[in-house]
Design a protein around this motif. Structure first.
Motif, PDB file in Angstrom:
ATOM      1  N   GLY A  58       0.797  -1.221   0.000  1.00  0.00           N
ATOM      2  CA  GLY A  58       0.000   0.000   0.000  1.00  0.00           C
ATOM      3  C   GLY A  58       0.826   1.266   0.000  1.00  0.00           C
ATOM      4  O   GLY A  58       0.335   2.339  -0.362  1.00  0.00           O
ATOM      5  N   ARG A  59       2.090   1.164   0.398  1.00  0.00           N
ATOM      6  CA  ARG A  59       2.971   2.333   0.438  1.00  0.00           C
ATOM      7  C   ARG A  59       3.841   2.469  -0.807  1.00  0.00           C
ATOM      8  O   ARG A  59       4.535   3.479  -0.967  1.00  0.00           O
ATOM      9  N   ARG A  60       3.831   1.490  -1.656  1.00  0.00           N
ATOM     10  CA  ARG A  60       4.674   1.545  -2.847  1.00  0.00           C
ATOM     11  C   ARG A  60       4.048   2.473  -3.885  1.00  0.00           C
ATOM     12  O   ARG A  60       2.833   2.606  -3.972  1.00  0.00           O
ATOM     13  N   ARG A  61       4.893   3.097  -4.701  1.00  0.00           N
ATOM     14  CA  ARG A  61       4.427   4.031  -5.712  1.00  0.00           C
ATOM     15  C   ARG A  61       5.011   3.677  -7.077  1.00  0.00           C
ATOM     16  O   ARG A  61       6.126   3.175  -7.189  1.00  0.00           O
ATOM     17  N   PHE A  62       4.222   3.961  -8.118  1.00  0.00           N
ATOM     18  CA  PHE A  62       4.669   3.760  -9.484  1.00  0.00           C
ATOM     19  C   PHE A  62       5.434   4.993  -9.961  1.00  0.00           C
ATOM     20  O   PHE A  62       5.299   6.074  -9.410  1.00  0.00           O
ATOM     21  N   PHE A  63       6.221   4.795 -11.032  1.00  0.00           N
ATOM     22  CA  PHE A  63       6.936   5.896 -11.667  1.00  0.00           C
ATOM     23  C   PHE A  63       6.498   5.983 -13.120  1.00  0.00           C
ATOM     24  O   PHE A  63       6.323   4.962 -13.784  1.00  0.00           O
ATOM     25  N   ARG A  64       6.325   7.202 -13.616  1.00  0.00           N
ATOM     26  CA  ARG A  64       5.899   7.388 -14.998  1.00  0.00           C
ATOM     27  C   ARG A  64       6.878   8.295 -15.728  1.00  0.00           C
ATOM     28  O   ARG A  64       7.544   9.140 -15.103  1.00  0.00           O
ATOM     29  N   PRO A  65       6.961   8.177 -17.060  1.00  0.00           N
ATOM     30  CA  PRO A  65       7.867   9.055 -17.813  1.00  0.00           C
ATOM     31  C   PRO A  65       7.378  10.491 -17.793  1.00  0.00           C
ATOM     32  O   PRO A  65       6.188  10.766 -17.648  1.00  0.00           O
ATOM     33  N   LYS A  66       8.319  11.396 -17.945  1.00  0.00           N
ATOM     34  CA  LYS A  66       7.975  12.815 -18.001  1.00  0.00           C
ATOM     35  C   LYS A  66       7.093  13.079 -19.218  1.00  0.00           C
ATOM     36  O   LYS A  66       7.381  12.613 -20.326  1.00  0.00           O
ATOM     37  N   GLY A  67       6.015  13.789 -19.020  1.00  0.00           N
ATOM     38  CA  GLY A  67       5.103  14.104 -20.109  1.00  0.00           C
ATOM     39  C   GLY A  67       4.067  13.039 -20.397  1.00  0.00           C
ATOM     40  O   GLY A  67       3.339  13.117 -21.393  1.00  0.00           O
ATOM     41  N   ALA A  68       4.000  12.004 -19.551  1.00  0.00           N
ATOM     42  CA  ALA A  68       3.064  10.908 -19.809  1.00  0.00           C
ATOM     43  C   ALA A  68       1.622  11.280 -19.488  1.00  0.00           C
ATOM     44  O   ALA A  68       0.702  10.589 -19.888  1.00  0.00           O
ATOM     45  N   GLY A  69       1.415  12.383 -18.767  1.00  0.00           N
ATOM     46  CA  GLY A  69       0.056  12.773 -18.413  1.00  0.00           C
ATOM     47  C   GLY A  69      -0.440  12.005 -17.201  1.00  0.00           C
ATOM     48  O   GLY A  69       0.320  11.328 -16.509  1.00  0.00           O
ATOM     49  N   SER A  70      -1.720  12.102 -16.946  1.00  0.00           N
ATOM     50  CA  SER A  70      -2.314  11.460 -15.773  1.00  0.00           C
ATOM     51  C   SER A  70      -3.007  10.162 -16.162  1.00  0.00           C
ATOM     52  O   SER A  70      -3.315   9.928 -17.334  1.00  0.00           O
ATOM     53  N   PHE A  71      -3.220   9.313 -15.178  1.00  0.00           N
ATOM     54  CA  PHE A  71      -3.872   8.023 -15.385  1.00  0.00           C
ATOM     55  C   PHE A  71      -5.123   7.967 -14.498  1.00  0.00           C
ATOM     56  O   PHE A  71      -5.020   7.988 -13.273  1.00  0.00           O
ATOM     57  N   ARG A  72      -6.259   7.890 -15.135  1.00  0.00           N
ATOM     58  CA  ARG A  72      -7.512   7.903 -14.394  1.00  0.00           C
ATOM     59  C   ARG A  72      -7.616   6.680 -13.482  1.00  0.00           C
ATOM     60  O   ARG A  72      -7.182   5.595 -13.841  1.00  0.00           O
ATOM     61  N   ASN A  73      -8.154   6.872 -12.310  1.00  0.00           N
ATOM     62  CA  ASN A  73      -8.424   5.833 -11.300  1.00  0.00           C
ATOM     63  C   ASN A  73      -7.181   5.414 -10.500  1.00  0.00           C
ATOM     64  O   ASN A  73      -7.305   4.982  -9.368  1.00  0.00           O
ATOM     65  N   ILE A  74      -5.992   5.506 -11.086  1.00  0.00           N
ATOM     66  CA  ILE A  74      -4.797   5.069 -10.357  1.00  0.00           C
ATOM     67  C   ILE A  74      -3.796   6.207 -10.168  1.00  0.00           C
ATOM     68  O   ILE A  74      -2.655   5.971  -9.793  1.00  0.00           O
ATOM     69  N   GLU A  75      -4.228   7.438 -10.432  1.00  0.00           N
ATOM     70  CA  GLU A  75      -3.334   8.581 -10.321  1.00  0.00           C
ATOM     71  C   GLU A  75      -2.653   8.686  -8.956  1.00  0.00           C
ATOM     72  O   GLU A  75      -1.459   8.988  -8.876  1.00  0.00           O
ATOM     73  N   PRO A  76      -3.347   8.410  -7.828  1.00  0.00           N
ATOM     74  CA  PRO A  76      -2.678   8.524  -6.520  1.00  0.00           C
ATOM     75  C   PRO A  76      -1.541   7.534  -6.306  1.00  0.00           C
ATOM     76  O   PRO A  76      -0.755   7.684  -5.368  1.00  0.00           O
ATOM     77  N   LEU A  77      -1.435   6.516  -7.165  1.00  0.00           N
ATOM     78  CA  LEU A  77      -0.391   5.509  -6.989  1.00  0.00           C
ATOM     79  C   LEU A  77       0.958   5.948  -7.560  1.00  0.00           C
ATOM     80  O   LEU A  77       1.956   5.250  -7.372  1.00  0.00           O
ATOM     81  N   PHE A  78       0.997   7.081  -8.241  1.00  0.00           N
ATOM     82  CA  PHE A  78       2.233   7.508  -8.909  1.00  0.00           C
ATOM     83  C   PHE A  78       2.990   8.542  -8.086  1.00  0.00           C
ATOM     84  O   PHE A  78       2.393   9.379  -7.407  1.00  0.00           O
ATOM     85  N   GLU A  79       4.322   8.461  -8.171  1.00  0.00           N
ATOM     86  CA  GLU A  79       5.174   9.470  -7.565  1.00  0.00           C
ATOM     87  C   GLU A  79       4.998  10.795  -8.310  1.00  0.00           C
ATOM     88  O   GLU A  79       4.689  10.829  -9.498  1.00  0.00           O
ATOM     89  N   ARG A  80       5.239  11.888  -7.603  1.00  0.00           N
ATOM     90  CA  ARG A  80       5.106  13.194  -8.240  1.00  0.00           C
ATOM     91  C   ARG A  80       6.226  13.456  -9.233  1.00  0.00           C
ATOM     92  O   ARG A  80       6.016  14.016 -10.304  1.00  0.00           O
ATOM     93  N   ASP A  81       7.456  13.053  -8.887  1.00  0.00           N
ATOM     94  CA  ASP A  81       8.592  13.296  -9.772  1.00  0.00           C
ATOM     95  C   ASP A  81       8.624  12.260 -10.883  1.00  0.00           C
ATOM     96  O   ASP A  81       8.769  11.059 -10.622  1.00  0.00           O
ATOM     97  N   PRO A  82       8.506  12.674 -12.151  1.00  0.00           N
ATOM     98  CA  PRO A  82       8.501  11.703 -13.261  1.00  0.00           C
ATOM     99  C   PRO A  82       9.910  11.239 -13.620  1.00  0.00           C
ATOM    100  O   PRO A  82      10.909  11.808 -13.198  1.00  0.00           O
ATOM    101  N   VAL A  83       9.973  10.194 -14.423  1.00  0.00           N
ATOM    102  CA  VAL A  83      11.245   9.651 -14.906  1.00  0.00           C
ATOM    103  C   VAL A  83      11.680  10.424 -16.145  1.00  0.00           C
ATOM    104  O   VAL A  83      10.894  10.600 -17.087  1.00  0.00           O
ATOM    105  N   ASP A  84      12.916  10.898 -16.147  1.00  0.00           N
ATOM    106  CA  ASP A  84      13.458  11.639 -17.286  1.00  0.00           C
ATOM    107  C   ASP A  84      14.087  10.648 -18.265  1.00  0.00           C
ATOM    108  O   ASP A  84      15.215  10.179 -18.057  1.00  0.00           O
TER     109      ASP A  84
END
Length: 206
Positions: A58-84
């Protein structure tokens, strides 16, 4: 013989690279303590699917590429800082060369991982390796959450490791396996004697 202060996952890759048996493992597993971003990166580059047993999901977070936008329903699971991704692309060739050197046994995986883990924050190569590791970690987390069969397989693999630890404790009836001095030759001799007895038990049972 390795220090108790070092993460075992760094030496796990040493064991896989030095494997001389007919068994060709495809997946590597550790507990949560061994799941560092650098280990995720180097494992994948060496051809192993690193999938640790992950506690506190429950404490783990996903990482997304910079500029990937938001993901509906699972947005809270992502870290704020994107992957460059640009940093990863810039240092991709260097990461591939390092992995090739490990595969060719020119340098050990544990040495590479230790250097990356201890590198200063402004080291771009270490940052690229760790950043790529976050991508592989996210892929692993998504599979781990989706597939109960994978979670059972990971738990079964780690239970095998715990069973080996139990066997080690049983074999170490002399001084309960405690090293009474810090002399390296003494430590290595004792560890090799233990390995010899344990391997003999495994062969007999097999």
């Amino acid at each position: 013989a390795i220090s108790c202060l070092v993460r075992e996952s760094m030496h796990m890759l040493d064991g896989l690279v030095e494997n001389r048996t007919l068994v060709r493992p495809q997946r590597a597993t550790t507990d949560t303590h061994g799941a560092t971003h650098a280990v995720f990166w180097l494992s994948r580059f060496l051809g192993y699917d690193f999938c640790p047993r992950i506690a506190n999901l429950g404490r783990r977070r996903f990482f997304r590429p910079k500029g990937a936008g938001s993901f509906r329903n699972i947005e809270p699971l992502f870290e704020r800082d994107p992957v460059d991704l640009e940093i990863i692309v810039e240092h991709w060739d260097w990461m591939a060369r390092v992995a090739a050197s490990v595969q060719d046994r020119r340098v050990s995986a544990s040495v590479v991982l230790r250097q990356i883990e201890n590198a200063p924050d402004n080291d771009p190569r270490a940052a690229a390796a760790k950043m790529l590791g976050t991508v592989y970690e996210t892929m692993c987390l998504m599979r781990y959450l989706q597939h109960p069969a994978l979670r059972r397989e990971v738990r079964r693999q780690l239970n095998r490791c715990e069973a080996e630890n139990d066997l080690s404790s049983f074999v170490n009836f002399g001084e309960r396996g405690i090293f009474r001095c810090g002399d390296l030759n003494y430590v290595v001799d004792k560890a090799q004697c233990q390995s010899l007895v344990m391997n003999a038990i495994v062969v007999v049972n097999t």
